[in-house]
Design an enzyme around this catalytic site. Structure first.
Site, short mmCIF file in Angstrom:
data_model
loop_
_atom_site.label_atom_id
_atom_site.label_comp_id
_atom_site.label_asym_id
_atom_site.label_seq_id
_atom_site.Cartn_x
_atom_site.Cartn_y
_atom_site.Cartn_z
N GLU A 52 0.93 -1.15 -0.10
CA GLU A 52 -0.03 -0.08 0.04
C GLU A 52 0.85 1.18 -0.14
O GLU A 52 1.90 1.58 0.71
CB GLU A 52 -0.81 -0.19 1.28
CG GLU A 52 -1.63 1.12 1.54
CD GLU A 52 -2.72 0.92 2.82
OE1 GLU A 52 -3.65 1.66 2.97
OE2 GLU A 52 -2.24 -0.02 3.59
N LYS A 121 -9.06 2.65 -2.13
CA LYS A 121 -9.65 1.85 -0.92
C LYS A 121 -10.80 2.47 -0.31
O LYS A 121 -11.06 3.43 -0.39
CB LYS A 121 -8.39 2.28 0.02
CG LYS A 121 -8.49 1.44 1.47
CD LYS A 121 -7.13 1.87 2.16
CE LYS A 121 -7.05 1.04 3.53
NZ LYS A 121 -6.09 1.24 4.54
N CYS A 177 -5.42 -3.01 2.46
CA CYS A 177 -5.17 -3.49 3.68
C CYS A 177 -6.60 -3.31 4.51
O CYS A 177 -7.26 -4.46 4.76
CB CYS A 177 -4.39 -2.02 4.15
SG CYS A 177 -3.57 -2.45 5.67
#
Length: 677
Positions: A52, A121, A177
């Protein structure tokens, strides 16, 4: 594609990459990402996943809102896209990007000089050490958009799938994540929409115990989604102002760990594995509830296609293939499997005896592995029922070729277990039957054909059933899963039949380990264990055909092939429905070198063998003919017995239903076309 290429057999190589981070230095970060991408290209990787925000660094706090940094990220991305033109892997790289009025934490999907798409994200942690909500906008619900950066245009949103048009089954879904840590994850929706390879670009600073949690989530996601899961977390070089980083990498497939990297490594690393796209497709097709779930949660995804153009040649095989798929080489796993298998068999017999009110069992004991194991299962069941061991009516029934060693073992075991036992010599009755039906042996000729063999096998079973009638017991079957697969049993009045078969779900290659486990776990007395140990080293033989002094006894494996190969063939045919050519490819990698790969614990050194492709092909052809075109009628009428292995059972009431008059042509054609002679 050649036979020796993984891409010819439904595999795809993936990589979880950790690069040394340079805090707030996109130019330096793009260079190390390109170096790792080039290394992946040299290894013929299809999908390479990076951490990330790896182009900027994850822990840069408010610096992420500075235009100079974001400009540098776009320049770094543009350079990376241009440099990727000659690279095979799909690169999935983390970067902060501007879109509309906000900044998004993104995964940029790059392939051969193009940006295939950008996935923002969805879930931004803003608790404890995390403060992403201060810097980024959530991408949740973002769909159908297009992003522009560095002179490039690309699809933007969480509604993107990336599918290879030249590699069947390779469809990539991306999450970032925290997306993995929530109750309903993006990966679940992506998998239902068709993603077979799920990737997670992670920052994830390390604290005590977090690596175990990550591993649990990766494993469970891959299992629930019937997918591969590639995980890459930030490592060395990230800012340690308040946090530390371990660079964890892992690759799972359908709940199984394929590969993981070294944690806390100083410098970058790449973790490779070859994932089985065919296996995932087969699992999804077999598990109807997976598609039922999809139809309950129908969602629209844009599919971006690309041509991977993989190499056709041999690039090696980066995957552990167990020689014995029914027998794990890991000691703790094998012990657990043996504990469960033995107790499944015992519990099955206990319930059958309780349900029928039966107090006695009748069993034929030859001194071989199968009847030995069935006898110790029966002994434990009788113990659990609180009945005396005398209620086991055990019989050894020597025939024309019974060896002195096996007979000695049978007698010793029956006595050591304190069963009621008796020797019934079947030779006189067998001779009379052969004479009555006009067989040459009945008149003294040495004709040892299938009739000669089956008269003996049939008489033994006939005696056992009549003894069960006489004493009010049930006949315990001893034939195993491998024999049922190959049809290596005498139908009807023969060893194919019993009132209850405790071994029906146990493959031949597992039985020896079950007996070893029984010895090691001290289920019985030391004199029983000594006899069990002696039986383990004897050669497998049906002992139906006489041999001259000094000659080797009849060998089952000389007729139907090595059980270690045939169990390999059975597992991948029964459990996953794989093509014969793929099974041969995997068997070659598992069995080509005695010194490579792991062997099950306590497997004798003098029994460790290697097989070349010619031998593998020969015995696979034998397996296909017997399994598909010959022996189903025996399985269609098999007695009750518990399923033991996740590899499957052959019960017509359970895992395997097939016509008794089927053809093996389709499987033999695949073997002929695709496996070199």
């Amino acid at each position: 594609m050649t036979f020796h290429s993984i891409y010819a057999h439904g595999f795809a190589r993936v990589a979880a990459c950790v690069t040394t981070s340079h805090v707030a230095d996109p130019s330096a970060n793009s260079k190390v990402v390109l170096a790792a991408a080039t290394a992946c290209h040299e290894q013929s990787v299809a999908v390479a996943v990076f951490p990330e925000l790896c182009l900027s660094g994850y822990a840069i706090e408010d610096l992420v809102k500075q235009d100079p940094l974001l400009d540098a990220v776009e320049r770094g991305l543009a350079g990376l896209v241009e440099a990727s033109a000659g690279l095979m892997p799909v690169l999935i790289v983390g970067a902060p990007l501007r879109f509309g009025h906000r900044i998004y934490n993104c995964a940029v999907v790059i392939h051969r000089g193009n940006v295939l798409g950008v996935v923002p994200k969805s879930y931004l942690p803003t608790y404890r050490e995390f403060y992403e909500g201060r810097h980024f906008a959530s991408g949740a619900g973002m769909a159908g958009e297009t992003i522009a950066f560095g002179g490039l245009l690309a699809p933007f949103g969480v509604d993107l799938l990336f599918s290879a048009e030249d590699i069947p089954g390779l469809t990539i879904g991306v999450e970032i994540c925290e997306d993995m840590w929530i109750p309903v994850t993006p990966s679940a929706e992506l998998a239902l929409a068709g993603a077979s390879v799920l990737v997670n670009l992670s920052g994830s600073p390390i604290t005590i115990g977090r690596a175990r949690s990550r591993a649990l989530l990766c494993q469970s996601t891959s299992a629930r989604c019937l997918a591969a899961y590639v995980y890459s977390a930030a490592g060395a070089g990230e800012s340690t102002t308040d946090l530390a980083w371990d660079g964890q990498t892992s690759i799972y497939e359908n709940g199984v760990l394929l590969a993981e990297g070294e944690r806390f490594r100083q410098g970058g690393q790449i973790t490779y594995a070859d994932v089985d796209l065919d296996l995932l497709r087969q699992e999804r097709a077999a598990m109807g509830t997976f598609d039922d779930n999809r139809r309950q949660r129908e969602a629209f995804f844009r599919k971006v296609t690309f041509a991977l153009k993989p190499p056709a040649a041999d690039i090696g095989f980066l995957r552990k293939v167990e020689r014995f798929p029914f027998v794990p080489s890991d000691e703790s796993l094998l012990e657990q499997d043996c504990y469960e298998a033995y107790n499944i068999q015992v519990a099955g017999l206990v319930q059958r005896m309780r349900a029928t009110g039966t107090k006695r069992v009748v069993i034929g004991v030859s001194g071989g592995l199968d009847s030995t194991h069935a006898l110790i299962v029966a002994a434990k069941a009788i113990d659990l029922l609180g009945l005396p061991r005398e209620n086991i009516l055990a019989y050894t029934m020597p025939g024309f070729a019974t060896g002195s060693e096996s007979k000695t073992h049978a007698l010793a075991l029956m006595q050591a277990l304190q069963t009621s036992w008796q020797e019934l010599d079947i030779r006189t009755t067998a001779t009379q039957m052969l004479k009555d039906i006009g067989h040459p042996f009945g008149n003294g000729e040495k004709v040892y054909d299938v009739t000669f063999e089956n008269v003996q096998a049939g008489l033994r079973t006939d005696y056992l059933f009549r003894l069960a009638n006489h004493h009010g017991g049930i006949v315990i079957g001893t034939g195993d899963l491998s024999e049922l697969a190959l049809g290596w049993c005498t139908y009807g009045v023969g060893d194919q039949m019993a009132h209850y078969n405790v071994n029906a779900g146990v493959p031949k290659t597992l039985i020896q380990h079950l007996i070893r486990w029984v010895i090691a776990s001290k289920q019985f007395s030391s004199d029983v264990n000594r006899t069990l140990g002696a039986i383990l080293v004897a050669e497998i033989s049906p002992e139906l055909v006489p041999v001259e002094p000094g000659q080797k006894p009849q060998s089952t494996e000389a007729s139907v092939g090595p059980y270690e190969l045939q169990d390999f063939n059975l597992f991948y045919t029964l459990r996953f429905g794989m093509r014969p050519s793929k099974i041969a490819f995997m068997a070659q990698h598992a069995w080509k070198d005695v010194a490579k790969g792991e062997w099950p614990p306590a497997f004798p050194n003098d029994r460790r063998k290697a097989y070349d492709l010619k031998e593998i092909r020969r015995w696979l052809e034998m397996f296909l003919r017997r399994f598909f075109a010959f022996s189903q009628f025996k399985r269609s009428a098999m007695p009750n017995g518990p399923k033991v292995s996740a590899g499957g059972s052959l019960s017509p009431r359970g895992d395997w239903r097939a016509p008794s008059d089927s053809s093996a042509v389709a499987w033999l054609e695949d073997l002929e076309r695709n496996v070199p002679n």
